[in-house]
Design an enzyme around this catalytic site. Structure first.
Site, PDB file in Angstrom:
ATOM      1  N   ASN A   6      68.044  73.361  17.805  1.00 29.61           N
ATOM      2  CA  ASN A   6      67.332  73.541  16.536  1.00 29.61           C
ATOM      3  C   ASN A   6      68.289  73.177  15.405  1.00 29.61           C
ATOM      4  OD1 ASN A   6      66.559  74.821  14.090  1.00 29.61           O
ATOM      5  ND2 ASN A   6      65.061  76.037  15.213  1.00 29.61           N
ATOM      6  N   HIS A   9      69.370  74.313  10.310  1.00 32.67           N
ATOM      7  CA  HIS A   9      70.415  74.737   9.367  1.00 32.67           C
ATOM      8  C   HIS A   9      71.343  73.607   8.935  1.00 32.67           C
ATOM      9  CE1 HIS A   9      68.720  78.559   9.234  1.00 32.67           C
ATOM     10  NE2 HIS A   9      68.920  78.832  10.514  1.00 32.67           N
ATOM     11  N   HIS A  42      61.819  73.332  12.414  1.00 34.23           N
ATOM     12  CA  HIS A  42      60.750  74.197  11.900  1.00 34.23           C
ATOM     13  C   HIS A  42      60.384  73.712  10.502  1.00 34.23           C
ATOM     14  CE1 HIS A  42      59.374  78.647  11.073  1.00 34.23           C
ATOM     15  NE2 HIS A  42      58.438  77.755  10.785  1.00 34.23           N
ATOM     16  N   ARG A  44      58.727  74.590   7.611  1.00 35.43           N
ATOM     17  CA  ARG A  44      58.148  75.804   7.019  1.00 35.43           C
ATOM     18  C   ARG A  44      57.249  75.430   5.854  1.00 35.43           C
ATOM     19  NH1 ARG A  44      61.280  80.617   8.761  1.00 35.43           N
ATOM     20  NH2 ARG A  44      59.860  81.743   7.407  1.00 35.43           N
ATOM     21  N   ARG A  48      61.903  75.191   3.030  1.00 33.43           N
ATOM     22  CA  ARG A  48      63.218  75.674   2.590  1.00 33.43           C
ATOM     23  C   ARG A  48      64.374  74.929   3.257  1.00 33.43           C
ATOM     24  NH1 ARG A  48      63.610  81.526   5.530  1.00 33.43           N
ATOM     25  NH2 ARG A  48      61.759  81.939   4.312  1.00 33.43           N
ATOM     26  N   GLU A  69      58.261  73.165  15.310  1.00 29.71           N
ATOM     27  CA  GLU A  69      57.849  74.564  15.117  1.00 29.71           C
ATOM     28  C   GLU A  69      57.052  74.643  13.837  1.00 29.71           C
ATOM     29  OE1 GLU A  69      60.831  77.577  14.765  1.00 29.71           O
ATOM     30  OE2 GLU A  69      61.832  76.799  16.527  1.00 29.71           O
ATOM     31  N   THR A 100      62.446  83.599  11.748  1.00 30.62           N
ATOM     32  CA  THR A 100      61.203  84.041  12.387  1.00 30.62           C
ATOM     33  C   THR A 100      61.432  85.423  12.999  1.00 30.62           C
ATOM     34  OG1 THR A 100      60.924  81.727  12.938  1.00 30.62           O
ATOM     35  CG2 THR A 100      59.362  83.259  13.912  1.00 30.62           C
ATOM     36  N   GLU A 150      57.042  80.368  24.478  1.00 26.64           N
ATOM     37  CA  GLU A 150      58.481  80.535  24.254  1.00 26.64           C
ATOM     38  C   GLU A 150      58.696  82.024  24.025  1.00 26.64           C
ATOM     39  OE1 GLU A 150      60.497  77.903  21.493  1.00 26.64           O
ATOM     40  OE2 GLU A 150      61.975  79.453  21.040  1.00 26.64           O
ATOM     41  N   HIS A 189      65.888  82.301  20.300  1.00 25.47           N
ATOM     42  CA  HIS A 189      66.140  83.107  19.106  1.00 25.47           C
ATOM     43  C   HIS A 189      67.317  84.054  19.330  1.00 25.47           C
ATOM     44  CE1 HIS A 189      65.588  84.917  15.222  1.00 25.47           C
ATOM     45  NE2 HIS A 189      64.713  83.974  14.963  1.00 25.47           N
TER      46      HIS A 189
HETATM   47  N1  PXP Z   1      62.834  79.460  18.683  1.00 24.83           N
HETATM   48  C1  PXP Z   1      62.044  79.721  17.616  1.00 24.83           C
HETATM   49  C2  PXP Z   1      60.575  79.728  17.828  1.00 24.83           C
HETATM   50  C3  PXP Z   1      62.592  79.942  16.341  1.00 24.83           C
HETATM   51  O1  PXP Z   1      61.781  80.213  15.297  1.00 24.83           O
HETATM   52  C4  PXP Z   1      63.981  79.862  16.172  1.00 24.83           C
HETATM   53  C5  PXP Z   1      64.588  80.046  14.811  1.00 24.83           C
HETATM   54  O2  PXP Z   1      64.146  79.056  13.967  1.00 24.83           O
HETATM   55  C6  PXP Z   1      64.764  79.565  17.300  1.00 24.83           C
HETATM   56  C7  PXP Z   1      64.182  79.395  18.543  1.00 24.83           C
HETATM   57  C8  PXP Z   1      66.243  79.430  17.206  1.00 24.83           C
HETATM   58  O3  PXP Z   1      66.825  80.644  16.847  1.00 24.83           O
HETATM   59  P1  PXP Z   1      68.362  80.705  16.505  1.00 24.83           P
HETATM   60  O4  PXP Z   1      68.582  79.889  15.263  1.00 24.83           O
HETATM   61  O5  PXP Z   1      68.614  82.162  16.304  1.00 24.83           O
HETATM   62  O6  PXP Z   1      69.112  80.130  17.676  1.00 24.83           O
END
Ligand code: PXP
Length: 235
Positions: A6, A9, A42, A44, A48, A69, A100, A150, A189
Protein backbone atom coordinates in the site's frame (compact mmCIF):
# COMPACT_ATOMS: atom_id res chain seq x y z
CA UNK A 1 1.71 -15.52 0.92
CA UNK A 2 1.78 -12.72 -1.61
CA UNK A 3 2.45 -9.09 -0.76
CA UNK A 4 0.32 -6.14 -1.79
CA UNK A 5 2.18 -2.92 -1.01
CA UNK A 6 0.00 0.00 0.00
CA UNK A 7 1.73 3.18 -1.20
CA UNK A 8 -0.78 5.74 0.11
CA UNK A 9 1.79 7.31 2.39
CA UNK A 10 4.16 8.07 -0.45
CA UNK A 11 1.36 10.38 -1.58
CA UNK A 12 0.98 11.70 1.99
CA UNK A 13 4.61 12.83 1.87
CA UNK A 14 4.26 14.28 -1.62
CA UNK A 15 1.15 16.21 -0.67
CA UNK A 16 2.87 17.70 2.40
CA UNK A 17 4.63 20.08 -0.03
CA UNK A 18 2.10 20.06 -2.82
CA UNK A 19 4.71 19.09 -5.42
CA UNK A 20 5.54 15.93 -7.33
CA UNK A 21 8.10 14.30 -4.99
CA UNK A 22 8.25 11.54 -3.94
CA UNK A 23 6.71 9.99 -7.03
CA UNK A 24 3.85 7.57 -6.35
CA UNK A 25 4.39 6.02 -9.77
CA UNK A 26 8.07 5.33 -9.05
CA UNK A 27 7.09 3.83 -5.69
CA UNK A 28 4.79 1.46 -7.54
CA UNK A 29 7.53 0.51 -10.02
CA UNK A 30 10.16 -0.06 -7.29
CA UNK A 31 7.68 -2.18 -5.28
CA UNK A 32 6.86 -4.20 -8.38
CA UNK A 33 10.57 -4.78 -9.10
CA UNK A 34 11.17 -5.79 -5.47
CA UNK A 35 8.64 -8.62 -5.40
CA UNK A 36 5.24 -7.06 -4.64
CA UNK A 37 2.42 -8.90 -6.41
CA UNK A 38 -0.01 -6.01 -6.12
CA UNK A 39 -0.07 -2.29 -5.47
CA UNK A 40 -2.84 -1.10 -3.21
CA UNK A 41 -4.02 2.49 -3.18
CA UNK A 42 -6.91 3.98 -1.25
CA UNK A 43 -8.66 6.72 -3.21
CA UNK A 44 -10.39 8.49 -0.34
CA UNK A 45 -13.34 10.77 -0.89
CA UNK A 46 -11.33 13.68 0.54
CA UNK A 47 -8.28 12.79 -1.70
CA UNK A 48 -6.02 13.34 1.30
CA UNK A 49 -3.22 11.23 -0.19
CA UNK A 50 -3.84 9.32 -3.43
CA UNK A 51 -5.52 11.34 -6.20
CA UNK A 52 -7.34 10.10 -9.29
CA UNK A 53 -4.35 10.62 -11.58
CA UNK A 54 -2.10 8.44 -9.38
CA UNK A 55 -4.40 5.48 -9.90
CA UNK A 56 -4.66 6.15 -13.64
CA UNK A 57 -0.84 6.35 -14.04
CA UNK A 58 -0.22 3.23 -11.93
CA UNK A 59 -2.77 1.27 -13.93
CA UNK A 60 -1.09 2.32 -17.19
CA UNK A 61 2.49 1.60 -16.11
CA UNK A 62 2.42 -1.46 -13.88
CA UNK A 63 2.28 -5.12 -14.84
CA UNK A 64 1.22 -6.33 -11.39
CA UNK A 65 -2.33 -6.05 -10.06
CA UNK A 66 -3.78 -2.74 -8.94
CA UNK A 67 -6.01 -3.15 -5.91
CA UNK A 68 -8.16 -0.04 -5.48
CA UNK A 69 -9.43 0.51 -1.94
CA UNK A 70 -12.53 2.64 -1.88
CA UNK A 71 -15.70 3.52 -0.03
CA UNK A 72 -18.88 1.79 -1.20
CA UNK A 73 -20.27 4.92 -2.85
CA UNK A 74 -21.48 5.67 -6.38
CA UNK A 75 -18.66 8.12 -7.21
CA UNK A 76 -15.98 5.52 -6.48
CA UNK A 77 -17.90 2.72 -8.17
CA UNK A 78 -18.13 4.82 -11.36
CA UNK A 79 -14.42 5.69 -11.21
CA UNK A 80 -13.50 2.02 -10.79
CA UNK A 81 -15.75 0.84 -13.59
CA UNK A 82 -14.10 3.34 -15.94
CA UNK A 83 -10.54 2.48 -14.85
CA UNK A 84 -10.98 -1.28 -14.39
CA UNK A 85 -8.30 -2.05 -11.79
CA UNK A 86 -7.69 -5.76 -11.22
CA UNK A 87 -9.55 -5.60 -7.91
CA UNK A 88 -11.49 -3.26 -5.66
CA UNK A 89 -11.53 -3.58 -1.90
CA UNK A 90 -14.55 -1.92 -0.32
CA UNK A 91 -13.72 -0.24 2.98
CA UNK A 92 -15.68 1.90 5.42
CA UNK A 93 -14.65 5.54 5.35
CA UNK A 94 -15.12 8.36 7.79
CA UNK A 95 -13.68 11.79 7.06
CA UNK A 96 -12.19 12.42 10.50
CA UNK A 97 -10.41 9.07 10.87
CA UNK A 98 -6.61 8.85 10.67
CA UNK A 99 -6.82 5.49 8.91
CA UNK A 100 -9.47 2.83 8.21
CA UNK A 101 -10.66 2.17 11.74
CA UNK A 102 -12.79 -0.92 11.54
CA UNK A 103 -14.21 -3.35 9.07
CA UNK A 104 -17.09 -2.74 6.73
CA UNK A 105 -20.48 -3.51 8.28
CA UNK A 106 -21.77 -5.74 5.49
CA UNK A 107 -24.65 -7.06 7.61
CA UNK A 108 -26.21 -3.65 8.19
CA UNK A 109 -25.78 -2.36 4.59
CA UNK A 110 -26.30 -5.68 2.86
CA UNK A 111 -28.43 -4.62 -0.13
CA UNK A 112 -26.32 -1.55 -0.86
CA UNK A 113 -23.02 -3.47 -0.73
CA UNK A 114 -24.47 -6.33 -2.77
CA UNK A 115 -25.45 -3.90 -5.54
CA UNK A 116 -22.01 -2.28 -5.67
CA UNK A 117 -20.32 -5.72 -5.66
CA UNK A 118 -22.52 -6.76 -8.55
CA UNK A 119 -21.80 -3.58 -10.57
CA UNK A 120 -18.04 -4.02 -10.10
CA UNK A 121 -18.11 -7.73 -10.92
CA UNK A 122 -20.14 -7.05 -14.06
CA UNK A 123 -17.31 -4.73 -15.15
CA UNK A 124 -14.85 -7.63 -14.76
CA UNK A 125 -13.35 -6.37 -11.48
CA UNK A 126 -12.54 -8.79 -8.65
CA UNK A 127 -14.19 -7.60 -5.43
CA UNK A 128 -12.93 -7.87 -1.87
CA UNK A 129 -14.66 -6.69 1.32
CA UNK A 130 -12.56 -5.42 4.23
CA UNK A 131 -14.19 -6.84 7.33
CA UNK A 132 -13.50 -7.60 10.98
CA UNK A 133 -12.94 -11.29 11.77
CA UNK A 134 -16.58 -11.76 12.68
CA UNK A 135 -18.44 -14.83 11.41
CA UNK A 136 -21.66 -12.93 10.67
CA UNK A 137 -19.75 -10.45 8.54
CA UNK A 138 -17.99 -13.31 6.74
CA UNK A 139 -21.30 -14.95 5.90
CA UNK A 140 -22.87 -11.71 4.71
CA UNK A 141 -19.76 -10.98 2.59
CA UNK A 142 -20.12 -14.35 0.90
CA UNK A 143 -23.79 -13.66 0.22
CA UNK A 144 -22.98 -10.37 -1.57
CA UNK A 145 -21.15 -12.36 -4.25
CA UNK A 146 -17.71 -10.88 -3.45
CA UNK A 147 -14.90 -13.29 -4.31
CA UNK A 148 -12.54 -12.14 -1.55
CA UNK A 149 -12.58 -10.83 1.96
CA UNK A 150 -9.71 -8.95 3.54
CA UNK A 151 -9.59 -9.59 7.28
CA UNK A 152 -8.87 -6.50 9.37
CA UNK A 153 -5.79 -7.31 11.44
CA UNK A 154 -5.78 -4.00 13.33
CA UNK A 155 -7.04 -5.45 16.64
CA UNK A 156 -4.43 -8.22 16.44
CA UNK A 157 -1.70 -5.66 15.70
CA UNK A 158 -2.71 -3.37 18.56
CA UNK A 159 -3.03 -6.13 21.17
CA UNK A 160 -0.31 -7.91 23.13
CA UNK A 161 0.10 -11.08 25.20
CA UNK A 162 -3.06 -13.13 25.79
CA UNK A 163 -5.24 -10.57 24.04
CA UNK A 164 -3.16 -10.88 20.90
CA UNK A 165 -3.49 -14.66 20.98
CA UNK A 166 -7.29 -14.26 21.21
CA UNK A 167 -7.28 -11.90 18.25
CA UNK A 168 -5.20 -14.38 16.26
CA UNK A 169 -7.73 -17.12 17.06
CA UNK A 170 -10.54 -14.89 15.79
CA UNK A 171 -8.63 -14.34 12.54
CA UNK A 172 -7.96 -18.08 12.16
CA UNK A 173 -11.61 -18.99 12.73
CA UNK A 174 -12.87 -16.33 10.34
CA UNK A 175 -10.40 -17.49 7.66
CA UNK A 176 -11.42 -21.14 8.04
CA UNK A 177 -15.12 -20.31 7.83
CA UNK A 178 -14.61 -18.02 4.82
CA UNK A 179 -12.70 -20.71 2.94
CA UNK A 180 -15.38 -23.29 3.74
CA UNK A 181 -17.87 -20.95 2.08
CA UNK A 182 -15.58 -20.64 -0.95
CA UNK A 183 -14.20 -17.16 -0.31
CA UNK A 184 -10.56 -16.24 -0.90
CA UNK A 185 -8.98 -14.56 2.10
CA UNK A 186 -6.51 -11.65 2.32
CA UNK A 187 -5.53 -9.75 5.45
CA UNK A 188 -4.07 -6.42 6.41
CA UNK A 189 -3.80 -3.34 8.60
CA UNK A 190 -1.17 -2.63 11.22
CA UNK A 191 1.12 -5.46 10.08
CA UNK A 192 4.83 -4.83 10.50
CA UNK A 193 8.22 -6.56 10.45
CA UNK A 194 7.72 -7.88 14.01
CA UNK A 195 4.17 -9.21 13.92
CA UNK A 196 3.78 -10.30 10.29
CA UNK A 197 5.21 -13.82 10.71
CA UNK A 198 2.21 -14.75 12.89
CA UNK A 199 0.05 -14.47 9.77
CA UNK A 200 1.62 -17.73 8.60
CA UNK A 201 -0.40 -19.46 11.34
CA UNK A 202 -3.62 -18.56 9.51
CA UNK A 203 -4.41 -21.32 7.07
CA UNK A 204 -4.76 -20.40 3.39
CA UNK A 205 -4.21 -16.61 3.39
CA UNK A 206 -3.62 -15.38 -0.17
CA UNK A 207 -2.21 -11.89 0.16
CA UNK A 208 -1.26 -9.41 2.87
CA UNK A 209 -1.77 -5.70 2.24
CA UNK A 210 0.85 -3.71 4.09
CA UNK A 211 1.53 0.02 3.90
CA UNK A 212 2.65 2.12 6.83
CA UNK A 213 5.42 -0.13 8.16
CA UNK A 214 6.96 -0.64 4.72
CA UNK A 215 6.94 3.05 3.80
CA UNK A 216 8.34 3.90 7.26
CA UNK A 217 11.18 1.41 6.91
CA UNK A 218 11.86 2.67 3.39
CA UNK A 219 13.02 5.99 4.87
CA UNK A 220 15.98 4.20 6.45
CA UNK A 221 16.78 1.33 4.08
CA UNK A 222 15.18 2.32 0.78
CA UNK A 223 11.89 1.12 -0.66
CA UNK A 224 13.45 -1.76 -2.59
CA UNK A 225 14.96 -3.29 0.56
CA UNK A 226 11.88 -2.55 2.67
CA UNK A 227 9.67 -4.41 0.18
CA UNK A 228 12.01 -7.33 -0.44
CA UNK A 229 12.57 -7.87 3.32
CA UNK A 230 8.81 -8.10 3.79
CA UNK A 231 8.45 -10.44 0.81
CA UNK A 232 11.02 -12.73 2.41
CA UNK A 233 9.34 -12.64 5.83
CA UNK A 234 6.01 -13.83 4.47
CA UNK A 235 7.31 -16.31 1.89
N1 PXP B 1 -5.85 -2.95 4.12
C1 PXP B 1 -6.79 -1.98 4.16
C2 PXP B 1 -8.16 -2.32 3.70
C3 PXP B 1 -6.47 -0.68 4.59
O1 PXP B 1 -7.43 0.27 4.64
C4 PXP B 1 -5.15 -0.39 4.96
C5 PXP B 1 -4.78 1.01 5.38
O2 PXP B 1 -4.98 1.88 4.34
C6 PXP B 1 -4.20 -1.42 4.88
C7 PXP B 1 -4.57 -2.69 4.48
C8 PXP B 1 -2.77 -1.18 5.22
O3 PXP B 1 -2.63 -0.86 6.57
P1 PXP B 1 -1.23 -0.39 7.12
O4 PXP B 1 -0.91 0.92 6.47
O5 PXP B 1 -1.47 -0.28 8.59
O6 PXP B 1 -0.23 -1.45 6.76
Amino acid sequence: MKLGVNIDHVATLRNARGGVEPSVLDAGIVSQNSGATAITVHLREDRRHIVDNDVIELKKALKININLEMAAVDEMRDFAIKLKPYSCCLVPERRQELTTEGGLNVVSQFEHIKNIVSDLKNAGIVVSLFIDPDLEQVKASYETGAQYIELHTGCFANASGEDQEKELERLKNAAIYAQELGLNVNAGHGLNYENVSRMKEIEGLCELNIGHSIISRAIFVGLDSAVSEMVELIA
